[in-house]
Design an enzyme around this catalytic site. Structure first.
Site, mmCIF file in Angstrom:
data_model
loop_
_atom_site.group_PDB
_atom_site.id
_atom_site.type_symbol
_atom_site.label_atom_id
_atom_site.label_comp_id
_atom_site.label_asym_id
_atom_site.label_seq_id
_atom_site.Cartn_x
_atom_site.Cartn_y
_atom_site.Cartn_z
ATOM 1 C CG ASN A 280 -10.861 4.341 -9.277
ATOM 2 O OD1 ASN A 280 -11.036 3.230 -9.349
ATOM 3 N ND2 ASN A 280 -10.864 5.210 -10.287
ATOM 4 C CE1 TYR B 42 -3.363 -3.066 0.735
ATOM 5 C CE2 TYR B 42 -4.180 -1.128 -0.301
ATOM 6 C CZ TYR B 42 -4.456 -2.444 0.053
ATOM 7 O OH TYR B 42 -5.580 -3.250 -0.272
ATOM 8 C CG HIS C 28 -14.152 -0.364 -3.153
ATOM 9 N ND1 HIS C 28 -13.804 -0.797 -4.707
ATOM 10 C CD2 HIS C 28 -15.221 -1.024 -2.943
ATOM 11 C CE1 HIS C 28 -14.914 -1.636 -5.065
ATOM 12 N NE2 HIS C 28 -15.652 -2.021 -3.859
HETATM 13 P P1 OAD Z 1 -10.204 -3.505 -13.095
HETATM 14 O O1 OAD Z 1 -9.114 -3.514 -13.332
HETATM 15 O O2 OAD Z 1 -11.143 -4.664 -12.805
HETATM 16 O O3 OAD Z 1 -11.123 -2.878 -14.770
HETATM 17 C C1 OAD Z 1 -10.583 -1.643 -15.119
HETATM 18 C C2 OAD Z 1 -11.214 -1.371 -16.457
HETATM 19 O O4 OAD Z 1 -10.948 -0.270 -16.902
HETATM 20 C C3 OAD Z 1 -11.260 -2.355 -17.523
HETATM 21 O O5 OAD Z 1 -12.608 -3.043 -18.138
HETATM 22 C C4 OAD Z 1 -10.381 -1.952 -18.406
HETATM 23 O O6 OAD Z 1 -10.825 -2.162 -19.723
HETATM 24 C C5 OAD Z 1 -10.813 -0.325 -18.373
HETATM 25 N N1 OAD Z 1 -10.007 0.803 -18.901
HETATM 26 C C6 OAD Z 1 -8.539 0.626 -18.965
HETATM 27 N N2 OAD Z 1 -8.291 1.616 -19.463
HETATM 28 C C7 OAD Z 1 -9.169 2.693 -19.563
HETATM 29 C C8 OAD Z 1 -9.302 3.720 -19.969
HETATM 30 N N3 OAD Z 1 -8.221 4.980 -20.301
HETATM 31 N N4 OAD Z 1 -10.710 4.436 -19.846
HETATM 32 C C9 OAD Z 1 -11.702 3.753 -19.506
HETATM 33 N N5 OAD Z 1 -11.583 2.524 -19.310
HETATM 34 C C10 OAD Z 1 -10.449 1.865 -18.995
HETATM 35 O O7 OAD Z 1 -10.837 -2.371 -12.002
HETATM 36 P P2 OAD Z 1 -12.236 -1.909 -11.511
HETATM 37 O O8 OAD Z 1 -13.201 -2.351 -12.182
HETATM 38 O O9 OAD Z 1 -11.899 -0.673 -10.795
HETATM 39 O O10 OAD Z 1 -11.783 -3.577 -5.168
HETATM 40 O O11 OAD Z 1 -12.249 -3.090 -9.937
HETATM 41 C C11 OAD Z 1 -12.913 -3.155 -9.267
HETATM 42 C C12 OAD Z 1 -12.665 -3.538 -7.772
HETATM 43 O O12 OAD Z 1 -11.793 -4.580 -7.970
HETATM 44 C C13 OAD Z 1 -11.541 -2.495 -7.450
HETATM 45 O O13 OAD Z 1 -12.348 -1.307 -6.853
HETATM 46 C C14 OAD Z 1 -10.871 -3.255 -6.361
HETATM 47 C C15 OAD Z 1 -10.762 -4.502 -7.295
HETATM 48 O O14 OAD Z 1 -10.380 -5.658 -6.370
HETATM 49 C C16 OAD Z 1 -11.408 -3.479 -3.979
HETATM 50 O O15 OAD Z 1 -10.075 -3.203 -3.779
HETATM 51 C C17 OAD Z 1 -12.346 -3.750 -2.989
#
Ligand code: OAD
Length: 243
Positions: A101, A66, A118
């Site tokens: 985020n 972290y 989160h």
């Molecule tokens: P992910 O890494 O699962 O997904 C990120 C998404 O962003 C993917 O679908 C990519 O295609 C997309 N992406 C990448 N670059 C991008 C851009 N320039 N513009 C728009 N989209 C883009 O991350 P999250 O969905 O945020 O939870 O993950 C959800 C949660 O899972 C997080 O908050 C975390 C993780 O475990 C906890 O820590 C509790």
């Protein structure tokens, strides 16, 4: 190019709800979680770092991870996607911004009222009393100044509950909004991933912005394939009536 029906729905909306994920910070140089080769989970097993059990097993390792993420974020800047959402607040009667985020970039971009679903990377909580504490996080294993127990990052780990107020406000906004935008999230982690469906079931127009269509793409009324840092400024220009 943004679908005109989506822009029209945004122009008519009394309440817009936005959910963001790691993708909106990707253009600020912060790794997402699940992208192949570049995602955080590519190099680490989340179960080794982002659970209460992992922390108790090896608090020093978890703090190291972290602190590395905090340093990464401290050097990052909000990108045009974050700034466009801050501008969007002035263009619609009511905007609710929910983020998964923990990097604090929406607030740094000027968004006034961010629901941190989160938690926040820069917050620190007592592991024993679960209250916010101020500690020297450079210590190898930071301790709560009150009880001497472990201090932990103020983020939600797997298996932990979403902060009650964040959950209530986010679900209320999803039920009430006219347009729901899901931006930069893989829509894999619940309950955040359930907000879009809740919004749609309550009559909202739902759209996602993601360069890679997610598993929910077919569910959305509009799946805008593109980077948040490019699509969101275009959305704001469209609402301002600029060509
Ligand atoms: P992910 O890494 O699962 O997904 C990120 C998404 O962003 C993917 O679908 C990519 O295609 C997309 N992406 C990448 N670059 C991008 C851009 N320039 N513009 C728009 N989209 C883009 O991350 P999250 O969905 O945020 O939870 O993950 C959800 C949660 O899972 C997080 O908050 C975390 C993780 O475990 C906890 O820590 C509790």
């Amino acid at each position: 190019m943004l679908p005109e029906p989506l822009l029209a729905a945004l122009r008519d909306a009394q309440h817009v709800c936005v959910l963001t994920g790691a993708g909106i910070s990707a253009e600020s140089g912060i790794p997402t979680f699940r992208e192949a080769q570049t995602g955080l989970w590519e190099n680490y097993d989340p179960m080794d770092l982002a659970t209460p059990e992992a922390f108790l097993r090896d608090p020093e390792l978890v703090w190291r991870w972290y602190r590395w993420r905090r340093d990464l974020v401290a050097e990052a800047e909000p990108n045009p996607g974050h700034r466009a959402l801050a501008e969007l607040e002035e263009l619609v009667p009511k905007l609710t911004l929910v983020t998964q985020n923990v990097d604090g970039l929406h607030a740094r971009a000027g968004s006034a009222d961010v629901i941190e679903f989160h938690g926040n990377l820069f917050a620190t909580r007592c592991f024993v009393e679960d209250c916010l504490v101020e500690v020297d996080t450079e210590a190898e294993i930071p301790r709560c100044p009150a009880c001497g127990g472990h201090a932990r990052p103020g983020v939600v780990w797997f298996g932990e509950a979403i902060p009650g107020q964040a959950l209530d406000r986010s679900f209320a906004a999803a039920r009430d909004c006219d347009v729901f935008l899901s931006i930069g999230t893989s829509s894999l982690v619940y309950p955040a991933a359930g907000l879009a469906e809740l919004a749609k079931n309550h009559g909202a127009v739902v759209a996602e912005v993601n360069p890679n269509p997610t598993g929910l793409a077919a569910f959305f009324d509009h799946a805008v394939a593109g980077n948040a840092g490019e699509v969101l400024p275009e959305l704001v220009s469209g609402l301002r009536g600029a060509p």
